[in-house]
Design a protein around this motif. Structure first.
Motif, mmCIF file in Angstrom:
data_model
loop_
_atom_site.group_PDB
_atom_site.id
_atom_site.type_symbol
_atom_site.label_atom_id
_atom_site.label_comp_id
_atom_site.label_asym_id
_atom_site.label_seq_id
_atom_site.Cartn_x
_atom_site.Cartn_y
_atom_site.Cartn_z
ATOM 1 N N ARG B 224 0.830 -1.201 0.000
ATOM 2 C CA ARG B 224 0.000 0.000 0.000
ATOM 3 C C ARG B 224 0.865 1.251 0.000
ATOM 4 N N PRO B 225 0.544 2.240 -0.814
ATOM 5 C CA PRO B 225 1.324 3.480 -0.847
ATOM 6 C C PRO B 225 1.394 4.135 0.524
ATOM 7 N N PHE B 226 0.356 3.965 1.329
ATOM 8 C CA PHE B 226 0.384 4.533 2.667
ATOM 9 C C PHE B 226 1.594 4.005 3.425
ATOM 10 N N ARG B 227 1.851 2.728 3.265
ATOM 11 C CA ARG B 227 2.962 2.111 3.989
ATOM 12 C C ARG B 227 4.296 2.624 3.494
#
Lengths: 572, 377
Positions: B224-227
């Protein structure tokens, strides 16, 4: 004909909580259907476009808790454009208009606007719980509305959302009268919070069991919060940086020792490894440890920490733990059921610190292991076969080799045999993600052995349509199939279109399916929405059937084509 | 599999035909062919001696990032040897290039066992080597597109000839990925960029483990890009925050003659000598202030700064460092990356004290005042 009055049946149904079971109950006969639907309080909708809010409200007037999922799973990896869909506003609007007494809303991969949050906060008097996972589209202003208006709020849980942080005073918006908080998780927010307001909020929340802080909360505030909430069960530490010889650190040590109920620990978004010894007193009770956002913690300090965690059941960690570190896990955490190893440097020059060795060690040391997510540098068939023998209880097995088509480095063979061993040994396997060099053979194994498989993720695999056919024919319980960059074409897609009605959804991107093939599916199966996502708008001027489709997402639905699709989504 | 290949096809201009490129990447046939040609023999025998020679050259002549060029050079040499093996039968029409090839190769090989005295010669050898390597590449370009028949007329059939060339290129290709771009080499030999970029694109095709290939695939690895965003932010913060010398920080003591106490700086927070220079100026301005005996309260800051600059650039002080071997060296001679690897301690000396310290080097640094430290006298 009922032998019992309705009230008795209702009471019996109260004990049936699983969604699947309740769904089955509703199919028995008309009166059971009626009793069940009136008494149902919790509804789970795996695809928000499969049903409309109006029909939901009509069928379940007693609804209290709604779970909604929006975008397909591959949206997590930037394969779905941001405005594809999954808007929650129409749902909240419809529920607000009705007489539904909504108390809980759980959303995953949906677009949530501040407007929807505000409407939500003002429409349901007894609203108690908001859980947002991987959502986007809102700001801290929306959170402020929730804080201010939901007088009986018990749970505000924000997990990995993209929130536009206005650094406002949303925390200060919780009124003094709000004393009902049980769970507060704002770890994903990037901005400052009003620390004083946070301290006061925690002080007046005697039922607070779960608190996950963001990076902006410093150590001295953490210490004060822990002093006020020694009853915490789940703690997420934001910033964990301080001088180990300071007064604050000593106070923290005392505060932590008082927190005898903590079973779950996460965060450490900023960490000074030499301060970890303060945590040791609570490690012995931990069942869940999430250090996957703490790249500053590695080497010996990490080893020492893990060695204190003998009761761990779930561990989420970065690959800087290394194979050696996983060996320590194998020796220490005999109760381990779930392991997730994330890459600390996903695009790095192949220096991922874990290989098949670490996994084999864990499988040997932790026989209760049933759920795995493992990002690694390489994998061998021999290792997978060993893991399959050691741990036949896998329910979830997700392996991601960072190099997508890497063969077994020892034998140079594809990993078909290894994964084959996993599906053959793990009879209860429900979720599988494949990677590495794979031919059609592995899909033959999956079709033959993976009888309970519900979700399968495939990337850069297979040689021909046969691969997909094996899976569609063999896996009777398949619900979600997602495929990218595989040579599956129309022949595979069209072989058994009826199958897709038994599944929630099918995603295929960068495969060989053509527009004609997709049209065929749509024609034959009106109960499916077949969406072509065409971001580059290549198809606008070139609607030729032979044209290959870049991204196709099809799903079963009771309400036909959705009206909120953006221009580049073509619904056939 | 298609994205990396597409990348190759876009950039490859003339010499590499896509079917053979595909052939190598999918079947891994390049491996077998390398062995057939005895590439491994080449790399172990010849290049080891040469590389040590070239290493010296690298540090002395600032041709590029030290330590980064020798592996490339050893495989380039390898390529060269093979080129020599192949060229004669395959390219009988171009004897002159053969000549260049063999002569420079000879030079490089004989320079093998010599020491320092050869390095000056070695410089021109390097040039010649690079030139030859480049020309060898063009050579192939010529052979494939312009005169396919000449390939056919050689000892080997056309197709395998092409494969051979590609395979011989690949080890060099793989090695060069792992280092920084040999920018200085390219500067001296502008025409070589063509060849290098060709190598790079073949890398992205052949070596799927290379960063170039990975970066091209959208949504892989599935995180995930958030990660990734959060981790990137975390690492940055940890480097700033973590006081211990770990992968994120490199603290060294800085002493100054006449100052009552020392300071510490984290060399990893700077990326050029200029940045370090400014930081040291700021840190030690209070001490030089005392020395120049300025007084008055208002406008003290600005006064001191300009006076400090005058002092420092007016060569009152030099900055020196103690390296791994314990020797005191003048700061500014070696490339920055090499400097931070070897620097153990910094010392700001009065130039009068520094006279015995590599005076010629100091003159050199005066000449290079713009890039390197301005403290030289």
């Amino acid at each position: 004909m009922n032998y019992f009055p309705d009230e008795v049946l209702e009471h019996v149904f109260d004990f049936i909580t699983s969604h699947k079971d309740r769904n089955s109950v509703s199919l028995v006969c008309k009166s059971w259907y009626k009793i069940e639907r009136c008494s149902r309080q919790r509804v789970f909708i795996g695809n928000c476009y499969s049903i409309s809010p109006e029909r939901l409200i009509a069928r379940f007037p007693g609804l209290k808790s709604l779970t909604l999922k929006g975008k397909p799973h591959f949206a997590d990896f930037n394969l779905v454009p941001h405005d594809w869909g999954g808007f929650v506003y129409p749902w909240i609007k419809a529920l607000a208009k009705s007489r539904i007494g909504l108390e809980e809303l759980r959303l995953k991969r949906m677009v949530v606007s501040d407007e929807s949050l505000e409407l939500l906060s003002k429409s349901f008097v007894n609203f108690k719980s908001l859980v947002l996972v991987s959502c986007e589209g809102f700001t801290t202003d929306g959170l402020a509305a929730i804080a201010a208006n939901c007088r009986f709020l018990r749970e505000l849980d924000l997990q990995e959302n993209e929130v536009d942080d206005h650094r406002g005073h949303w925390l200060s918006c919780f009124p003094e009268s709000c004393t009902s908080l049980i769970s507060l998780n704002f770890a994903c927010l990037r901005g400052e919070v009003n620390l004083g307001a946070l301290e006061r909020l925690v002080s007046r929340s005697p039922n607070l069991k779960s608190l996950r802080l963001n990076r902006a909360v410093p150590l001295d505030t953490l210490q004060k919060l822990l002093m006020r909430a020694p009853q915490l069960v789940d703690l997420g530490i934001g910033s964990y940086v301080h001088d180990p010889f300071s007064e604050v650190y000593n106070k923290l040590k005392i505060a932590i020792q008082r927190c005898k109920s903590i079973r779950s620990l996460s965060g450490f978004l900023e960490v000074a490894p030499h301060c970890m010894s303060a945590i040791y007193p609570i490690c012995g009770n931990l069942t869940f440890l999430n250090l996957s956002y703490a790249p500053g913690l590695h080497g010996n300090k990490l080893m020492k920490l893990i060695q204190h965690c003998r009761k761990l059941q779930r561990l989420w960690i970065l690959d800087c733990i290394g194979d050696k570190g996983l060996g320590v896990v194998a020796l220490t955490c005999k109760e381990l059921q779930e392991l997730r190893v994330f890459p600390s440097d996903p695009f790095g020059a192949g220096n991922a610190a874990v290989t098949e060795e670490g996994l084999v060690l864990v499988s040997a040391g932790c026989p209760k292991l049933n759920s795995l997510l493992y990002f690694c540098q390489q994998m061998t068939n021999a290792a997978l076969i060993t893991v399959a023998k050691n741990c036949p209880n896998f329910i979830r097995f997700r392996l991601c080799i960072l190099d997508p088509i890497k063969p077994d480095p020892v034998t140079n063979q594809p990993l078909d045999e290894g994964f084959g061993a996993i599906v053959q040994s793990c009879k209860g396997l429900k979720r599988l993600s494949l990677s590495g060099l794979l031919t059609d053979q592995v899909f033959l194994y999956i079709g033959m052995y993976a009888e309970q498989l519900e979700m399968l993720s495939i990337a850069f695999a297979a040689d021909s349509d046969k691969g997909m056919l094996y899976v569609l024919n063999g896996c009777k319980k398949l619900r979600k199939l997602e495929i990218r960059d595989c040579p599956f074409g129309d022949a595979a897609l069209l072989e058994d279109v009826g199958k897709y009605e038994t599944m929630r959804s099918l995603w295929m991107s960068s495969c060989e399916v053509t527009l004609g093939g997709c049209k065929s599916v749509a024609e034959k199966m009106p109960s499916l929405n077949v969406e072509i996502i065409d971001e580059c708008e290549q198809m606008e001027f070139n609607l030729v059937d032979k044209q290959k489709v870049d991204k196709m997402y099809l799903y079963r639905t009771l309400v036909g084509h959705r009206k909120d699709a953006p221009e580049y989504v073509l619904i056939l | 599999m298609s994205p990396p290949l597409l990348g190759v096809e876009e950039e490859v201009q003339s010499s590499v035909s896509s079917p053979s490129v595909e052939c190598i990447s999918e079947n891994g046939m390049g491996l077998k062919e390398r062995n057939y040609l005895g590439l491994s023999d080449c790399s172990s025998v010849d290049s080891s001696g040469v590389s040590s020679n070239l290493n010296l050259k690298a540090t002395e002549l600032r041709l590029g990032l030290p330590g980064s060029q020798s592996p490339e050079r050893e495989t380039e040499l390898c390529l060269l040897n093979l080129g020599k093996l192949d060229e004669k039968p395959l390219f009988p029409l171009l004897p002159s290039k053969d000549g260049i090839c063999s002569s420079s190769q000879k030079n490089v090989v004989t320079g093998n066992k010599r020491g320092f005295s050869d390095t000056m010669d070695g410089f021109s050898e390097v040039k010649g080597y690079v030139y030859t390597e480049k020309s060898w590449m063009f050579h192939e370009a010529g052979s494939d597109s312009e005169s396919p028949q000449s390939v056919g007329h050689g000892k080997y059939p056309g197709n395998s000839g092409v494969n051979v060339i590609l395979s011989t290129r690949s080890p060099g290709v793989q090695a060069s990925v792992k280092q920084d771009e040999p920018a200085n080499v390219l500067q001296e030999q502008p025409r070589a960029t063509n060849g290098t970029s060709l190598k790079q694109t073949v890398i992205s095709d052949n070596n799927t483990g290379a960063p170039a290939a990975k970066a091209q695939v959208v949504g892989w690895p599935p995180i995930r890009p958030f990660r990734t965003k959060t981790l990137a932010a975390s690492s940055k913060n940890n480097d700033e925050v973590d006081g211990k010398p770990g992968p994120g920080a490199l603290f060294v003591k800085v002493s100054m003659d006449g100052a009552p106490y020392l300071r510490k700086v984290d060399l990893r927070t700077y990326s050029t000598y200029q940045e370090l220079s400014s930081a040291l100026e700021k840190m030690f301005s209070c001490f030089t202030l005392g020395q120049c005996g300025s007084n008055g309260t208002a406008g003290k800051e600005t006064l001191s700064e300009s006076r400090l600059k005058d002092l420092l650039h007016g060569s009152e002080y030099v900055v020196t460092y103690k390296d791994k071997d314990g020797d005191w060296m003048l700061v500014g001679d070696v490339p920055w990356e090499m400097f931070i690897e070897t620097c153990k301690r910094l010392k700001i000396m009065k130039s009068s004290d520094a006279i015995g310290l590599a005076p010629r080097a100091m003159e050199k640094s005066k000449a290079n005042n713009k890039k390197e430290f301005g403290y030289g006298c």
